[in-house]
Design an enzyme around this catalytic site. Structure first.
Site, short mmCIF file in Angstrom:
data_model
loop_
_atom_site.label_atom_id
_atom_site.label_comp_id
_atom_site.label_asym_id
_atom_site.label_seq_id
_atom_site.Cartn_x
_atom_site.Cartn_y
_atom_site.Cartn_z
N GLU A 229 3.76 -2.75 -3.40
CA GLU A 229 2.43 -1.85 -3.23
C GLU A 229 2.65 -1.08 -1.93
OE1 GLU A 229 -1.44 -3.06 -1.38
OE2 GLU A 229 -1.13 -4.55 -2.82
N CYS B 235 -5.63 -2.10 1.78
CA CYS B 235 -4.66 -1.18 0.94
C CYS B 235 -5.93 -0.48 -0.03
CB CYS B 235 -3.73 -1.87 0.10
SG CYS B 235 -4.41 -3.05 -0.43
#
Length: 529
Positions: free
Chosen positions: A265, A302
């Site tokens: 990620e 994020c």
């Protein structure tokens, strides 16, 4: 709890004394005791070889036994929660309340995976029975199930020292699938990592599992991570971090003689689209919610909303004014590391030189530690479309407002987006009908669509998708949060013509595990004749 500053290799601590490094308090810049020794190449090799040896046994552990391990880890983390939360606060300057919540989330996801493996149907068992009268030839008995991959390397994330770190989602899902785990701790919070690592070591040993099911390696730089992903006995990698670091590791994995699954990620700006009806009806609450979202955790999420699209209409000025006032009154923030602060300041400088209105609002930053102020930018959709770099992530308390002059321009901007973790739409039901094509576009760009909410805050559920097309992740078909995460660390294996006694329990006729299986195309828990 006294910290040793040494890597955990199976049931032992590293006996080597390599180069050392310290955690740093981001609020003051002070070094935190003790020093931590970087793992040696011998430490790393021993950890991986122990994991390889443990795989032979642990890969066949029952769902009930793996569930007991995961629940034990959760319970033992809760038993050290006070000291864990205090150390995490010192190493990150994030609030104590944040870590109380993150501890609860970490334990909840461990228990979620315990439920998944104890129930057992996650293995997707399929049975197609033999048909000796099949045409044009007799059909053999064919059965398949998911099996673990082997030792998994997990990289701790800087911004989630618990939930995406030593006992975080990657570790929990890899252990649940039957894989030993070697964690490379993030150098920003080594003390937090050691506390949790010691819990895992104890839980593995007390549970009677083989040495090597878990190890924890320290490093102040990138050497250990590089060697870990290149080790021939490592069979998969889980990573959460920057695009630059993720891309570098992706390339290393691809260059191996035997490339392996790499689940990263990386970066995402999580676009937000505020549609006309919502802007007319809910200007103030949307502005307040967005401010809270892009400054949450000092903007080091994020899922932070980094670009916000606004229609050109009368209410836009009120919205911008509200958000500007909130930004100017933000305050004070400290970023997690010196490197993150340097990157944030450099990115702000680049953006100031690019946008037509350099800065709508900038809150003053405190002077101590890795301090940062809130910065709000604004530009036109024309400028955004001409300069793809305006869509890049800025990790910290900043966001970019983009004025769209028409519906077509808004759709054009959406089509120009790269892969992201999330996209958010604020609108009315009428807005959704009028912008149905926007939803269709965004479905191809992200892993999670949010309506009238905010992207920060990722629930750990069965339905959650925390992933998205590249470059948000290296594998847009996967999720690193929720029970889907387990599928990253398993692969399908087919058994053709095997006798009953040689089959895994999941595929035996009498279904001893009482799991859901697909038999001749029909889902059932029934035993076979």
């Amino acid at each position: 709890m006294n910290l040793s500053g040494q890597s955990i290799v199976g049931f032992s601590q590293s006996g080597t004394a390599g180069e050392s490094f310290y955690a740093v308090n981001p609020a003051s810049g002070e070094l935190l005791e003790p020093s931590f020794s970087c793992a040696s190449e011998d430490d790393l090799d021993k950890a991986v070889r122990l994991a390889h040896e443990a795989f032979a046994t642990y890969s066949h552990a029952s769902g009930r036994n793996k569930a007991a391990l995961l629940r034990s880890i959760a319970t033992d983390i809760e038993s050290v929660a006070d000291v864990l939360v205090e150390r995490a606060h010192l190493e990150t300057a994030l609030p104590l309340g944040r870590f109380q919540a993150e501890t609860a989330r970490t334990c909840a996801q461990l228990r979620l995976f315990a439920q998944v493996v104890e129930e057992g149907s996650w293995v997707m068992a399929r049975i197609d029975r033999a048909d000796p009268n099949g045409k044009p030839a007799p059909k053999p008995d064919i059965r398949s199930t998911l099996r673990p991959l082997g030792p998994v390397a997990v990289f701790g994330a800087s911004n989630f020292p618990l939930a995406f770190s030593v006992a975080g989602g990657d570790t929990a899902s890899a252990l649940a699938a039957g894989n030993p785990v070697i964690v490379k701790a993030h150098p920003a919070h080594p003390g937090t990592s050691e506390i949790v690592g010691s819990v895992l070591q104890k839980s593995v040993r007390d549970g009677g599992f083989p040495e090597g099911v878990f190890s924890l390696l320290f490093d102040g730089g990138t050497r250990v991570g590089t060697l870990l992903v290149k080790h021939p006995l490592v069979k998969a990698v889980g990573f959460t971090g920057s695009r630059a670091a993720g891309r570098a590791l992706m390339d290393l994995v691809a260059a191996r003689p035997e490339p392996i699954p790499f689940f990263a990620e990386m970066s995402s700006t999580n676009p937000v689209f505020i549609l006309p009806g919502a802007l007319r009806e809910r200007t103030d609450p949307i502005a307040a919610g967005l401010h809270g979202s892009f400054t949450l955790g000092a903007g080091q999420f994020c899922t932070k909303p980094g670009i916000i699209f606004l229609p050109e209409q009368q209410e836009r000025a009120d919205f911008v004014s509200k958000l500007q006032a909130l930004a100017q009154n933000s305050g004070p923030f400290h970023l997690l590391t010196k490197g993150i602060k340097s990157s944030y300041e450099a990115a702000l400088s680049v953006r100031r030189a690019k946008v037509s209105v350099a800065s709508l609002a900038q809150a003053a930053a405190p002077e101590s530690g890795f301090a940062a102020g809130t910065t709000l930018f604004e530009t036109s959709a024309d400028s955004f479309l001409e300069d793809p770099d305006l869509a890049s992530e800025i990790f910290g308390p900043s966001t970019l407002l983009i004025r769209a002059s028409s519906r077509d321009q808004l759709l054009q901007a959406a089509r120009s987006l790269e892969g992201h973790l999330t996209a958010t739409i604020h609108g009315t039901e009428q807005d959704l009908r009028e912008f149905a094509d926007l939803v269709a576009i965004l479905e191809t760009k992200v892993g999670r669509l949010i309506f009238n909410g905010f992207p920060t805050g990722v629930e750990v559920t069965h339905a959650m998708v925390h992933g998205g097309p590249y470059p948000a992740t290296s594998d847009g078909q996967s999720s690193s949060v929720g029970s889907r995460a387990i599928f990253r660390f398993a692969r399908p294996v087919c058994y053709q013509g095997f006798p009953e006694a040689a089959l895994p329990d999941e595929l035996r006729n009498h279904n001893p595990l009482q799991i859901w299986r697909m038999v001749d195309g029909v889902m059932t828990k029934d035993a076979l004749d």
